[in-house]
Each structure stands twice: as C-alpha cells, then as structure tokens.
Design an enzyme around this catalytic site. Structure first.
Site, PDB file in Angstrom:
ATOM      1  N   LYS A  60      51.479  11.177  23.367  1.00 55.01           N
ATOM      2  CA  LYS A  60      50.262  11.992  23.227  1.00 55.01           C
ATOM      3  C   LYS A  60      49.136  11.173  22.600  1.00 55.01           C
ATOM      4  CE  LYS A  60      50.879  16.487  22.540  1.00 55.01           C
ATOM      5  NZ  LYS A  60      51.174  17.771  21.887  1.00 55.01           N
ATOM      6  N   LYS A 239      44.473  35.246   9.106  1.00 57.69           N
ATOM      7  CA  LYS A 239      44.824  34.815  10.466  1.00 57.69           C
ATOM      8  C   LYS A 239      45.861  35.745  11.098  1.00 57.69           C
ATOM      9  CE  LYS A 239      45.430  32.492  14.147  1.00 57.69           C
ATOM     10  NZ  LYS A 239      44.460  32.525  15.237  1.00 57.69           N
ATOM     11  N   ASN A 243      45.415  38.378  14.312  1.00 54.80           N
ATOM     12  CA  ASN A 243      46.266  38.365  15.510  1.00 54.80           C
ATOM     13  C   ASN A 243      47.035  39.671  15.678  1.00 54.80           C
ATOM     14  OD1 ASN A 243      45.378  35.948  16.368  1.00 54.80           O
ATOM     15  ND2 ASN A 243      47.263  34.808  16.033  1.00 54.80           N
ATOM     16  N   GLY A 292      50.558  36.886  25.743  1.00 53.97           N
ATOM     17  CA  GLY A 292      51.574  35.836  25.637  1.00 53.97           C
ATOM     18  C   GLY A 292      50.942  34.656  24.938  1.00 53.97           C
ATOM     19  N   CYS A 295      50.623  31.824  20.420  1.00 58.17           N
ATOM     20  CA  CYS A 295      50.216  32.414  19.138  1.00 58.17           C
ATOM     21  C   CYS A 295      50.627  33.874  18.960  1.00 58.17           C
ATOM     22  CB  CYS A 295      48.709  32.268  18.958  1.00 58.17           C
ATOM     23  SG  CYS A 295      48.199  30.557  18.720  1.00 58.17           S
TER      24      CYS A 295
HETATM   25  N1  NAD Z   1      46.590  26.858  20.283  1.00 58.91           N
HETATM   26  C1  NAD Z   1      45.750  27.723  19.737  1.00 58.91           C
HETATM   27  O1  NAD Z   1      44.916  28.325  20.416  1.00 58.91           O
HETATM   28  C2  NAD Z   1      45.796  27.999  18.252  1.00 58.91           C
HETATM   29  C3  NAD Z   1      44.756  28.763  17.668  1.00 58.91           C
HETATM   30  C4  NAD Z   1      44.805  29.037  16.310  1.00 58.91           C
HETATM   31  C5  NAD Z   1      45.881  28.591  15.552  1.00 58.91           C
HETATM   32  N2  NAD Z   1      46.897  27.881  16.146  1.00 58.91           N
HETATM   33  C6  NAD Z   1      47.998  27.432  15.321  1.00 58.91           C
HETATM   34  O2  NAD Z   1      47.871  26.025  15.182  1.00 58.91           O
HETATM   35  C7  NAD Z   1      49.144  25.421  15.079  1.00 58.91           C
HETATM   36  C8  NAD Z   1      49.281  24.363  16.166  1.00 58.91           C
HETATM   37  O3  NAD Z   1      49.202  24.997  17.427  1.00 58.91           O
HETATM   38  P1  NAD Z   1      49.008  24.184  18.787  1.00 58.91           P
HETATM   39  O4  NAD Z   1      48.798  25.190  19.848  1.00 58.91           O
HETATM   40  O5  NAD Z   1      48.015  23.101  18.587  1.00 58.91           O
HETATM   41  O6  NAD Z   1      50.479  23.539  18.936  1.00 58.91           O
HETATM   42  P2  NAD Z   1      50.925  22.276  19.811  1.00 58.91           P
HETATM   43  O7  NAD Z   1      52.365  22.418  20.025  1.00 58.91           O
HETATM   44  O8  NAD Z   1      49.996  22.110  20.971  1.00 58.91           O
HETATM   45  O9  NAD Z   1      50.656  21.034  18.832  1.00 58.91           O
HETATM   46  C9  NAD Z   1      51.409  20.750  17.704  1.00 58.91           C
HETATM   47  C10 NAD Z   1      51.408  19.242  17.521  1.00 58.91           C
HETATM   48  O10 NAD Z   1      52.014  18.913  16.280  1.00 58.91           O
HETATM   49  C11 NAD Z   1      52.679  17.687  16.467  1.00 58.91           C
HETATM   50  N3  NAD Z   1      53.594  17.411  15.360  1.00 58.91           N
HETATM   51  C12 NAD Z   1      54.857  17.852  15.147  1.00 58.91           C
HETATM   52  N4  NAD Z   1      55.338  17.343  14.006  1.00 58.91           N
HETATM   53  C13 NAD Z   1      54.372  16.580  13.468  1.00 58.91           C
HETATM   54  C14 NAD Z   1      54.256  15.815  12.276  1.00 58.91           C
HETATM   55  N5  NAD Z   1      55.246  15.734  11.399  1.00 58.91           N
HETATM   56  N6  NAD Z   1      53.119  15.166  12.055  1.00 58.91           N
HETATM   57  C15 NAD Z   1      52.094  15.241  12.927  1.00 58.91           C
HETATM   58  N7  NAD Z   1      52.145  15.939  14.067  1.00 58.91           N
HETATM   59  C16 NAD Z   1      53.264  16.605  14.328  1.00 58.91           C
HETATM   60  C17 NAD Z   1      53.331  17.832  17.817  1.00 58.91           C
HETATM   61  O11 NAD Z   1      53.723  16.577  18.339  1.00 58.91           O
HETATM   62  C18 NAD Z   1      52.201  18.497  18.595  1.00 58.91           C
HETATM   63  O12 NAD Z   1      51.371  17.527  19.223  1.00 58.91           O
HETATM   64  C19 NAD Z   1      50.160  26.567  15.185  1.00 58.91           C
HETATM   65  O13 NAD Z   1      50.476  26.995  13.894  1.00 58.91           O
HETATM   66  C20 NAD Z   1      49.380  27.640  15.909  1.00 58.91           C
HETATM   67  O14 NAD Z   1      49.879  28.925  15.639  1.00 58.91           O
HETATM   68  C21 NAD Z   1      46.851  27.564  17.473  1.00 58.91           C
END
Ligand code: NAD
Length: 481
Positions: A60, A239, A243, A292, A295
């Site tokens: 990535k 948050k 949701n 779905g 989140c």
């Molecule tokens: N996607 C959304 O629209 C959104 C919106 C608001 C909040 N969130 C929250 O944000 C958080 C992340 O969501 P996302 O959709 O980006 O998830 P995602 O799975 O797309 O990304 C998570 C990333 O974290 C990385 N990761 C795992 N362990 C790690 C470590 N030790 N150090 C650094 N990176 C590491 C993974 O490799 C991955 O790239 C979640 O808690 C989610 O609920 C997401």
C-alpha cells in the site's frame, strides 16, 4: 495544567504554540493509510502541511509513494500526485522515521468487529501506538481518529505512559472522523464540524494548529467550521452516537417499508411526505437493501457491546433491532426474487436453481470500491446459495468483490451481466445503473424482470418498457405491453 473542557463551553482563546519540531506549523503523521488515513494525509498536504503517511502494509505504501491511490475515491489521485510532486507528502513503513518526523500523530488504523463477539478489535490501535511511542524522542501529540469504544483514549494514555520515555511529556487527544466515502475529499477539506477531546491547553493548541488549514480555507470561502472542544469520553461517543443515529434513521424507513409491503403503501412517497418536516428531514430516508460498509454495522455492534460492559446495555437495546431490520432487508430481496421467478419457498428458503440473475452493484454505496459488509454482495451470496446462476457487475468494486466473495461469477460489463438474465437486481445505486436505458437492457435479458433494491430507478420508465418492476416497500407495478 490539566483543564477539562465541557462541550458547552465556548472555545477558549488559543495561544500561539511552537511545535516541538521547531517549525511554524506542526508536522503531521497519519498512521494507517487506508480509506481514512490516506485521504487525510493527502488532503492535509493539499492544505499546506508537511505530511508523512505510515502503514505496515508495504504494498500500500509503495503504491501511494508511486502516486497511485490504492482505492477508489473521486478526486484523490490528482491531489496525491500534486502533493508528492510538491514535496509536502511522503510515505513510509518505518515507525522510527514517523516518530522523528511529526509533531502530531493521527491514529487512523482499522478497528474491525472482533472475531469472537460484537466488540471492536483494538489490536491495530495497540500495535500502532506502542510501535510509535517507543521510538519518540521529543514531545508529541498522539491523536486518535479511528472509531473506538469509549474509554480507549484513556487506555492509550496508559500505553503511551508505558512505552514512551516518561520525560518527553507525550500527550494524547481524540478527534473522531465523519468523512463519507465517495465524498471524502470534500468532507476532509470542508468538514461540517471538527470535534476534539483534550485534557490540556497544549493539546488543544496543537490540535488547533493542526487544523488551522481547514479553518483558513473556510475563512477564504466565507464559511465557518464549528469546533466542539470536549473531554475524551464525549469525543469518542460523538462518533458512535452519530453512526447509531444514522443507522437508526435508515432502519426506521426500512421498517416502514416492511409495513408498506403488507399494507399496500409506497414507502418512497411516505418518505417524501414525512421528509418535508424539517424536524425529520429527507436525508438518509431512502428505503432499500439497507446499510453496510466498514463503519455503520460494526460501529453499532461495538457501541452495544461497550454499553453492556459499562452497565448501560438497556439504553442501546434498540440498536439490536436496528441491526435486525437492516439484515431482514437482504433476505427480502431473496423472497422478492422467488416471487418474481414464480419459485416457491420451502423450509430452507426458495429454490432458484435453473435461473440466471444479474446483480448490479457490489460496493456498499456508489462512488467507492469498498465492499466491506456490502448488502449487494451479501444478497448476491444469498441468491447463489438458493441455486441461482448469479452474474455480478460493479463499476469500481470488482477487484475487492472477487477477494471478498471468490465463489461468485463476475462479468466485465453491465451488458455482460444482464445478458440472458431471468431477473436483474439493482443493489447499488451507481449512476450507470440509475441512468441505464430499460429498452436497451431489455434487448439483452431473457425476461424483463427487475428488483430495484435501492428504489433508485424510474419505476414508470421501466414498467412502460415492459419490465415487471419491484421496488423495496413499494406496491407491485406490472404494466405489461
Ligand atoms: N472509511 C471511512 O469512511 C471511515 C470514516 C470515519 C471513520 N472511520 C474509521 O477509521 C478507521 C480506519 O478505517 P478505514 O476505512 O480507513 O480502514 P482501512 O482498513 O481502509 O485502513 C486501515 C489501515 O490501517 C493499517 N494498519 C493496520 N495496522 C497498522 C499499524 N500497526 N500501523 C499502521 N497502520 C496499520 C492497515 O494496513 C490499513 O491500511 C476505522 O476505525 C473506521 O471505523 C472510517
């Protein structure tokens, strides 16, 4: 000095703060460069900050460093390339480099549902915080952005206390995130509010400095971005409360759809009529196959699990019902398919063997390639399990869908998916599907039957083109020609 900020208190005057790195603006790191972290890293570089994105996923990081966004988000590729070229944005897999670089470290890692229950799995949060903390060599602010159970910020403070050198005075804060995939760039650059949970004036001032670019952009556009400064627990709860409210609103209208189905009403007109009341509003009031994504489903479950642990389980019992209503909409499509295809249901559900069904949509919403807990893919799986030959097409989600549900058959285009189909199910409201010509598609299918799982098609257009049309929570319309 430690000062608790009740949420009702107006924003205190923010004194000038010098970032520990010595620059005029704090340097920012985003740990976890998924949908949330990568979008943030790129957009904050666009706002003029010096930014470092960190992830443990080497592939990535290599992609991002090479100028390619590893997921679909409108507008993000161009911003990535522009800011890499400007030298404001870099990516790394090194904790040490991250610790050396930034003043403010945003934790953006995943918090999925635990495999053994409804709670959130905090292993990635723990790994990121401990991995970072032990490499810090000067004062810094660690800011949680991932969605977490209330109490996590206090726990992170303890982790930092254990793993960072004590004399550095590393601090923790919380700033939940509300971006919507598909609109993420706009949501990050122009948020409808910023919420921060802090314990000290220094943390408040550093976080303000880390968001100043957002406030400055708003000022140039004659807008204001409301800022809520509060305590850790409230910031975390904001948050999950948001949701929970959104999920409840969707399930409410889907519950009305269930009632409309037995009473002969039309939920789309009902939603329109109640939505004119400004106290209700018409957004998130679209009946369909339900919510779905990565989140809402896991967040409402984790919220219930945490409330239970804290002794307030009863307060959130309704969220269990919200979840059940949502999941029932998926099986409703299966029942509708059986009805349309004239197949009877036995105790094991309907037998759809010998039928061919086109599923249009694999992502949980349009303008994203995210298939996590997507109702469309779940329904495709149910239809295939019932014996149908299911052909799936999605404009952006094919690659992820193949990984998530490898047993389904994927077609390279909408035309290929619908060719020879006995039934077409529109399950994600992509513009390509909404605007599809029912006459042209009608030439390709074996029979003109359609389930509009998002109530996004023009029902009269499709019925006039000779389609047997069924929406969600809508009366039967079968105008045959
Ligand atoms: N996607 C959304 O629209 C959104 C919106 C608001 C909040 N969130 C929250 O944000 C958080 C992340 O969501 P996302 O959709 O980006 O998830 P995602 O799975 O797309 O990304 C998570 C990333 O974290 C990385 N990761 C795992 N362990 C790690 C470590 N030790 N150090 C650094 N990176 C590491 C993974 O490799 C991955 O790239 C979640 O808690 C989610 O609920 C997401």
């Amino acid at each position: 000095m430690t000062i608790p900020y009740p949420s009702s208190q107006p924003l205190p005057a923010i004194g000038a703060v010098t970032p520990p790195s010595g620059g005029a603006r704090p340097r920012l790191a985003f740990l976890g460069t998924g949908y949330l972290g990568a979008t943030y890293a790129i957009c904050f570089a666009e706002l003029g900050y010096e930014v470092l994105g960190f992830d443990v996923d080497e592939a990535k990081i290599a992609k991002l460093a090479g100028g390619a966004v590893p997921f679909h988000e409108p507008g993000l590729d161009e911003l990535l390339r522009r800011n890499l070229a400007a030298g404001r944005l870099r990516f790394t897999t090194s904790y040490k480099e991250t610790a050396d670089f930034a003043d403010v470290h945003f934790i953006c890692v995943g918090t999925p549902q635990r495999a053994d229950g409804m709670g959130a799995d905090l292993v990635y949060v723990e790994a990121a915080v401990t991995g970072l903390a032990q490499h810090l060599t000067r004062k810094a602010l660690i800011v949680g952005k991932s969605t977490v159970p209330v109490g996590t910020a206090e726990w992170i403070e303890q982790l930092v206390g254990k793993h960072a050198p004590a004399d550095l005075g590393v601090e923790v804060a919380w700033s939940p995130e509300f971006l919507q995939e598909g609109f993420a760039v706009e949501d990050v650059l122009r948020p409808n509010r910023i919420v921060i949970g802090v314990k000290t004036e220094w943390a408040n001032a550093m976080l303000y400095a880390a968001h100043k670019g957002v406030f400055d952009l708003a000022a140039t556009e004659d807008r204001e971005v409301p800022l809520v400064v509060t305590d850790f627990a409230t910031a975390e709860l904001v948050k999950v409360a948001a949701n929970a409210f959104l999920a409840t609103k969707i399930s409410f209208i889907n519950a009305m759809a269930e009632v409309c189905e037995v009473a002969g009403g039309d939920v789309t007109q009902l939603a329109r009529a109640i939505g004119y009341d400004p106290r209700i509003g018409n957004r998130f009031l679209q009946a369909g196959v339900g919510f779905g994504g990565g989140c809402l489903p896991k967040d409402i479950r984790a919220f219930q699990a945490r409330a239970q642990e804290l002794g307030a389980g009863e307060a959130l019992r309704f969220l269990h019902e919200v979840d059940l209503i949502n999941l029932r909409r998926r099986t409703r499509v299966l029942t509708l398919a059986a009805e349309l295809l004239d197949r009877r249901s036995g105790p094991a559900g309907p037998d759809l063997s010998g039928t061919r069904i086109a599923v249009l949509g694999a992502t949980f919403k349009p303008n994203s390639d995210d298939v996590r807990d997507a109702p469309s893919l779940a329904v495709a799986g149910l239809l295939a399990k019932a014996g149908a030959d299911v052909r799936v097409y999605d404009p952006e989600g094919m690659e992820n869908a193949r990984i998530a549900q490898p047993d389904l058959t994927y077609e390279p285009s909408m035309a290929d998916a619908v060719r020879g189909a006995d039934l077409v199910c529109v399950l994600t409201e992509w513009a390509d599907f909404r605007n599809a010509d029912p006459n042209a598609i009608g030439e390709l299918v074996a029979a003109r039957r359609v389930i509009d799982g998002r109530n996004c098609l023009d029902a009269s257009l499709w019925t006039h083109a000779g389609w047997e049309y069924r929406g969600m929570g809508r009366p039967e319309r079968t105008i045959r020609h």
